[in-house]
Design an enzyme around this catalytic site. Structure first.
Site, PDB file in Angstrom:
ATOM      1  N   LEU A 139      41.234  40.683  37.295  1.00  0.00           N
ATOM      2  CA  LEU A 139      40.588  40.822  38.389  1.00  0.00           C
ATOM      3  C   LEU A 139      39.461  41.908  38.204  1.00  0.00           C
ATOM      4  CD1 LEU A 139      43.875  41.283  40.588  1.00  0.00           C
ATOM      5  CD2 LEU A 139      42.301  39.733  41.071  1.00  0.00           C
ATOM      6  N   THR A 140      37.982  41.342  38.239  1.00  0.00           N
ATOM      7  CA  THR A 140      37.061  42.333  37.964  1.00  0.00           C
ATOM      8  C   THR A 140      36.985  43.594  38.820  1.00  0.00           C
ATOM      9  OG1 THR A 140      35.635  40.271  37.443  1.00  0.00           O
ATOM     10  CG2 THR A 140      34.357  42.227  37.707  1.00  0.00           C
TER      11      THR A 140
ATOM     12  N   CYS B 233      34.571  32.090  37.568  1.00  0.00           N
ATOM     13  CA  CYS B 233      33.616  33.166  38.316  1.00  0.00           C
ATOM     14  C   CYS B 233      32.458  32.447  39.180  1.00  0.00           C
ATOM     15  CB  CYS B 233      33.017  34.253  37.310  1.00  0.00           C
ATOM     16  SG  CYS B 233      31.886  35.301  38.095  1.00  0.00           S
TER      17      CYS B 233
ATOM     18  N   ASN C 105      46.987  28.961  41.413  1.00  0.00           N
ATOM     19  CA  ASN C 105      46.544  30.463  41.782  1.00  0.00           C
ATOM     20  C   ASN C 105      45.722  30.029  43.144  1.00  0.00           C
ATOM     21  OD1 ASN C 105      43.408  32.076  41.251  1.00  0.00           O
ATOM     22  ND2 ASN C 105      45.249  33.121  41.945  1.00  0.00           N
TER      23      ASN C 105
ATOM     24  N   ALA D 113      46.407  37.036  42.303  1.00  0.00           N
ATOM     25  CA  ALA D 113      45.136  37.715  42.194  1.00  0.00           C
ATOM     26  C   ALA D 113      45.180  38.613  43.688  1.00  0.00           C
ATOM     27  CB  ALA D 113      44.115  36.915  42.423  1.00  0.00           C
TER      28      ALA D 113
END
Length: 408
Positions: A70-71, A154, A255, A278
């Site tokens: 996770l950015t 992304c 996911n 996430a």
């Protein structure tokens, strides 16, 4: 010499009597198909010594709970929290390969592993085979990880317009060169995270998965949304189910939208090898415990505050306890609070479980702290941070980086 004592045969050059007749030496009877010459024997060993050892180490994480890379929010202190609640597999935040090759300290910091992370990987983003392969080679020599993941999920413009992230799904020649090149130089398994596709109604994953398997990917995670969708629609688990067959026998993780043990159970019924979590982990990191114990946890506001206290302690250990470290910890805490405020306590819900796309209404909690934690206002998140880290500096302003915490 005493009778019956064996006389040792004299070796040539060992000072023995050269005149004495030594017993004749024979050669062990090796089968013809295994015989070789001295030269061939040494050539073979030298050639084999230069070969990359075969990757017997497969990534066996089937059935395990995988915390998504996770950015911003998937930092080391946050991963420690998730590990404590039962996450099995963790992965560092997306690192940009060109920044790593340039030796940027901030980028290398994203690859740091905590000792509690027993199954840990790092995620790389890049658009070109030469830089991605060079970076994989560098990581192979310098860091200790269990796998390396390629970010092909992304959606942000900055990455997409340079040909990285999701864009690789439409650049199959480059994508293939990246996967094959990285796989060639890594001693650990290579994994890939993808989306359903780029455009909303044009699914690409089912076509790419057999190719990824042939190119050498050990495992793929599929986020059940396209780039265009972002979070405007629910993840497409029916499509993920179709993709399980396309990927087989390569394991496919799914996911998207898992916020309860019921969501996790339904996801596993699609035949995926496991699930990646996430946003669900950002809203409630105790989700991992709920899934493993198959229950809804009505966690109290004081228990939740204790989790935040642990996060700040881990943050100060990781980023430093000087003024800079305190403010860095505060920034990351505030980013996380911008997600945490969306959690609705189990005891307040008329119907269980809370769904990830449901906007929490305004509500009064069972105590002041529970109500404060429900606030969607940055000023209230700052107030919580001050309870843990002291007053903010003068003229302090906070705006969350992420748009993924917004509803549409």
């Amino acid at each position: 010499m005493a009778e019956g004592a064996a006389e040792a045969p004299a070796e040539s050059g060992d000072g023995g009597d050269s005149g004495a007749s030594a017993p004749e030496r024979g050669v062990a009877p090796i089968k013809a198909q295994y015989r070789t010459t001295k030269e061939q024997f040494h050539e073979f060993l030298e050639a084999k010594g230069q070969e990359k050892p075969s990757q017997e180490t497969k990534l066996d994480i089937s059935g395990k709970l995988y915390l998504a890379p996770l950015t911003t929010c998937g930092n080391l202190p946050f991963r420690r929290i998730c590990k404590r609640f039962g996450a099995d597999v963790t992965c560092g935040e997306m690192a940009v390969c060109t920044s790593l090759l340039q030796g940027q300290t901030s980028e290398w910091a994203l690859l740091k592993r905590h000792q509690c992370e027993d199954i840990f990987g790092v995620q790389l983003e890049g658009a070109f085979p030469d830089t991605m392969t060079k970076c994989a080679e560098l990581l192979n020599r310098t860091i200790d990880v269990d796998f390396v993941d390629i970010n092909v999920g992304c959606p942000i413009d900055l990455v997409y317009k340079k040909g990285g992230g999701c864009a690789l799904m439409n650049r199959s020649a480059k994508f293939q060169q990246i996967v094959r090149g990285m796989n060639q130089v890594l001693d650990v398994p290579l994994t890939v995270k993808i989306r359903t596709g780029v455009q909303e109604r044009v699914n690409l994953a089912h076509r790419l998965l057999p190719e990824l398997r042939d190119w050498g990917a050990a495992l793929v995670t599929l986020h059940g949304r396209s780039r265009e969708q972002r979070y405007t629609k629910l993840a497409d688990w029916q499509y993920i189910e179709q993709c399980v067959m396309a990927a087989s026998p390569m394991p496919l993780f799914g996911n998207g939208d898992i916020l309860s043990y019921e969501d996790a159970n339904r996801a596993m019924q699609t035949g995926v090898a496991g699930i990646m979590i996430a946003r669900g982990a950002l809203l409630k990191p105790w989700l991992f415990t709920e899934i493993k114990e198959q229950r809804h946890w009505d966690i109290s506001s004081s228990e939740r505050l204790a989790v935040l206290q642990d996060f700040t302690r881990y943050g100060l250990e990781h980023w430093g306890s000087d003024t800079q470290g305190v403010e860095k910890t505060r920034r990351f805490l505030l980013e996380w609070l911008s997600f945490l405020c969306r959690y609705v306590p189990v005891g307040l819900l008329e119907r269980l479980p809370q769904r990830i796309n449901e906007r929490p209404p305004y509500y009064l909690g069972r105590d002041y702290l529970e109500t404060l934690m429900a606030s969607q206002k940055a000023d209230d998140w700052i107030r919580i941070s001050e309870m843990l880290l002291g007053p903010v500096p003068p003229n302090f302003v906070f705006l969350p980086k992420h748009k993924a915490n917004a509803y549409k």
